[in-house]
Design a protein around this motif. Sequence first.
Motif, PDB file in Angstrom:
ATOM      1  N   ASP A 102       0.852  -1.182   0.000  1.00  0.00           N
ATOM      2  CA  ASP A 102       0.000   0.000   0.000  1.00  0.00           C
ATOM      3  C   ASP A 102       0.894   1.241   0.000  1.00  0.00           C
ATOM      4  OD1 ASP A 102       0.935   0.395   2.581  1.00  0.00           O
ATOM      5  OD2 ASP A 102      -0.923  -0.251   3.552  1.00  0.00           O
ATOM      6  N   VAL A 146      -9.497  -8.103  -9.941  1.00  0.00           N
ATOM      7  CA  VAL A 146      -8.257  -7.348  -9.778  1.00  0.00           C
ATOM      8  C   VAL A 146      -7.847  -6.761 -11.132  1.00  0.00           C
ATOM      9  CG1 VAL A 146      -5.812  -7.463  -9.159  1.00  0.00           C
ATOM     10  CG2 VAL A 146      -7.494  -8.761  -7.843  1.00  0.00           C
ATOM     11  N   TYR A 152     -13.058   3.502  -9.885  1.00  0.00           N
ATOM     12  CA  TYR A 152     -12.664   2.705  -8.712  1.00  0.00           C
ATOM     13  C   TYR A 152     -13.512   3.061  -7.492  1.00  0.00           C
ATOM     14  CZ  TYR A 152      -9.520   1.041  -4.956  1.00  0.00           C
ATOM     15  OH  TYR A 152      -8.990   0.440  -3.847  1.00  0.00           O
ATOM     16  N   HIS A 153     -13.623   4.350  -7.224  1.00  0.00           N
ATOM     17  CA  HIS A 153     -14.398   4.783  -6.057  1.00  0.00           C
ATOM     18  C   HIS A 153     -15.879   4.422  -6.191  1.00  0.00           C
ATOM     19  CE1 HIS A 153     -11.206   6.622  -3.865  1.00  0.00           C
ATOM     20  NE2 HIS A 153     -10.961   7.589  -4.757  1.00  0.00           N
ATOM     21  N   LYS A 211     -16.198   0.622  -5.622  1.00  0.00           N
ATOM     22  CA  LYS A 211     -15.966   0.301  -4.213  1.00  0.00           C
ATOM     23  C   LYS A 211     -17.137   0.777  -3.343  1.00  0.00           C
ATOM     24  CE  LYS A 211     -12.144  -0.790  -2.705  1.00  0.00           C
ATOM     25  NZ  LYS A 211     -11.581  -2.108  -2.313  1.00  0.00           N
ATOM     26  N   ASN A 263     -17.418  -2.755  -1.370  1.00  0.00           N
ATOM     27  CA  ASN A 263     -16.021  -2.449  -1.045  1.00  0.00           C
ATOM     28  C   ASN A 263     -15.077  -3.611  -1.318  1.00  0.00           C
ATOM     29  OD1 ASN A 263     -14.045  -0.568   0.067  1.00  0.00           O
ATOM     30  ND2 ASN A 263     -13.884  -2.034   1.769  1.00  0.00           N
ATOM     31  N   GLU A 273     -10.087  -4.581  -6.691  1.00  0.00           N
ATOM     32  CA  GLU A 273      -8.827  -3.971  -6.289  1.00  0.00           C
ATOM     33  C   GLU A 273      -7.997  -3.706  -7.537  1.00  0.00           C
ATOM     34  OE1 GLU A 273      -7.143  -1.773  -4.561  1.00  0.00           O
ATOM     35  OE2 GLU A 273      -8.096  -2.853  -2.896  1.00  0.00           O
ATOM     36  N   VAL A 274      -7.168  -2.688  -7.458  1.00  0.00           N
ATOM     37  CA  VAL A 274      -6.271  -2.327  -8.556  1.00  0.00           C
ATOM     38  C   VAL A 274      -4.840  -2.456  -8.049  1.00  0.00           C
ATOM     39  CG1 VAL A 274      -5.518  -0.491 -10.117  1.00  0.00           C
ATOM     40  CG2 VAL A 274      -7.951  -0.741  -9.577  1.00  0.00           C
ATOM     41  N   TRP A 298      -5.061   2.800  -4.469  1.00  0.00           N
ATOM     42  CA  TRP A 298      -5.007   1.346  -4.480  1.00  0.00           C
ATOM     43  C   TRP A 298      -3.615   0.819  -4.129  1.00  0.00           C
ATOM     44  CZ3 TRP A 298      -7.370   3.630  -9.057  1.00  0.00           C
ATOM     45  CH2 TRP A 298      -6.450   4.111  -9.985  1.00  0.00           C
ATOM     46  N   LEU A 299      -3.314  -0.389  -4.557  1.00  0.00           N
ATOM     47  CA  LEU A 299      -2.079  -1.091  -4.208  1.00  0.00           C
ATOM     48  C   LEU A 299      -1.100  -1.063  -5.377  1.00  0.00           C
ATOM     49  CD1 LEU A 299      -3.843  -4.164  -2.540  1.00  0.00           C
ATOM     50  CD2 LEU A 299      -2.970  -2.105  -1.404  1.00  0.00           C
TER      51      LEU A 299
END
Length: 570
Positions: free
Chosen positions: A346, A362, A385-386, A389, A393, A397-398, A419-420
Motif C-alpha cells: 500500500d 483485480v 474505482y471509487h 468500491k 467495497n 482492487e487495482v 489502491w495497491l
Amino acid sequence: MADSVADVTHNVHSILSSSDRDFLLRNTGDQVKIDSLKGKKLGFYFSASWCGPCRGFTPKLVEVCDELSPNGGFEVVFVSADKDDEAFKSYFSKMPWLAIPFSDSETRGRLDELFHVNGIPHLALLDEAGKVITEDGVDIIRVYGAEAYPFTSKRVQELKDIEEEAKRNQSLRSILASRSRDFLISSDGNEIPIPELEGKTVGLHFCATSYRACTLFTQKLKEVYKKLKENGENFEVVFIPLDDEEDAFKKELESAPWLSLPLKDKTCAKLIQYFELSELPTLVIIGPDGKTLHPNAAEAIEDHGVDAYPFTPEKFSELDEIAKAKEASQTLESVLVSGDQDFVIDKDGKKIPVSELVGKTVLLYFSAHWCPPCRAFLPKLIEAYHKIKARNNDALEVVFISSDRDQESFNEFFAGMPWLALPFGDTRKEFLSRKFKVSGIPELVAIGPSGQTVTKEARGLVGLYGADAYPFTEKRIKEIEAQKDDIAKGWPEKVTHETHEHELVLSRRNVYCCDGCKDEGDTWSYLCAECDFDLHPNCALGDKGSINGAKEEEKPKDGWVCDGDVCTKA
C-alpha cells in the motif's frame, strides 16, 4: 514501395534556379552551375537536422553516394527544412553533395510542393532527362542501397526477384556471408568461418544493447545456451548488433559465449529487411538445413527456457498446449506470486499478501508518471474505482505496475492512487508485461474472482463506460450496449441543424468531439461523414437527445499524447 508519381518530367534548370541564381552550393561554399547536372541522375533530398529519422538516413545516403561516385552519374541536391542558416550549415557540412542555398526559401518551398513532401526524410529520384523515377527513394535506398542503381522500377523488381530466389535457396552462408566476408567473429576477436556452423541449429540474436528488454533477454539466452551446450545439443547463436557504439559492442561481445557479425557490417541492415524485423528482442531460428525454422523464438525462450529447444513446429505445438493448460488453471497467485514475492504494497509500504485479494476482480494497471496518456487516464480510473468500491467495497482492487524510471517518480505517481502496487523495480513486472504482451501504456488487465483473465482491454472499457463496465465481462458489455441501443429509440434517424449545411445521420461512435459544444461524446452522434462533423444528440435535438433531458456526462479531456493516445515502448 510503389512509385507515387509516373511519367512526370521536369526541366531541372528551371526548378532548381531562381531569377538571380543559376548555381547550387557545396558545403565548402563553392558554387556549382546547375547546367553541370545535365546528363546525370538526380536525387532531391528533403531533410533537416532536427529530424531524427533524417539524421539516421543521411549516413546511409552518404554511403550510397560514395559507392556510386566513381561512375559520376549520380548527384544529390539537398533541400533543407532546417529552422535557421546555422543549423543548415552544420548539417550540410556532413554531406558530400549539393544544396539549394538556405536563403532561397521560395525555391525550397516550390520544390516541397512539386515533389509532394508531406514528411521527411523524402528522396525524389529523377533520370537524366528530368523524368521522375520515383518519390519513394528513401525506402529504396534503405532496403537496397547502391545495388538499386539506376533506381528504376525494373531494377527494384530484379532485386526483389533475387531476394525471393535467395529465400527459396536459403542457406546459412547466403544469410550471413557477404562478398568481402565469409566469417564471424568470436569474443576474443578471432575469425570463425561460417561453414563451421552449417548443420547446426542457429539462433540469430538481433539485439540493441541500449534497449533494456534486449539486455534482459540476453541474460536469459545465455542461461539457455549454457544448458544446451552442457546437454551436448548442436546449437549456436550469432549476435546481430544493432548498435553503433563500438565500446558497448566490444563489452557485449567480450562477455558473450557465442559468435557475432562485425559491428556496422552491411549484412546487419540487410538481415533486418530480410527477416522483416518488427520487434526487439528477436531470435530468428535457422534449422540444420539452413532454412528458417521460426521467425522469433524470444518469447518461447522467456517462457519455457531450454524446453523450447529444438524450436520445431512440433515443439511449438507442444508448448501451445502447455500454455493453454496453464491458462485454464490460472489463479491470482499464479499471476502475482513468484517465490517469496507473495505480496503487494500500500502507499505506506505495508506488505499486503496476494492471498487477501483472492476472490476479487483485480485490475493490473500498467502505467508510469512520465507517460502523458497515463496521467490523463488516471482520474477516470480513480473515479470508476471509487464508484465500484462504494457499491461493494470487497468487489475490486487495482494493482499499479510501474514503468517509472526511478523510485522518486514512482513514489510521486503512486501517492495519487487509492489502491495497491508492486514495489518499484519488482522483477514480477517483467513477467507480467511478457505474459499479457504489454507493448504500450497505459494498459489495464482485468483478472476475475476465479483468477482467470477476463479482458486485456479494460482500459478502453473504463474509458467508454466508467464504473458501469464492472465486472468487465463480455456479458456485461453486451448489457451496456443493449442499454445504449434503447437510449436512441425514438430519435430521428436524420436531422438538419443550423450549425451545419448537410444532413446529419444518427450514428454509433466510440469517442468523438462535438462540433457544437466542443465537449467529448461517445456512443451516439449525429454525424456528417463527408465533413467529419459530429453533434451530441442533446446538441442536435435539445432535451429529446438525453435521458430525462439531462446533459450528457462530461468526459475528462485527454490533451497529452506520446504517439496517438499511447506511450509505446522503443
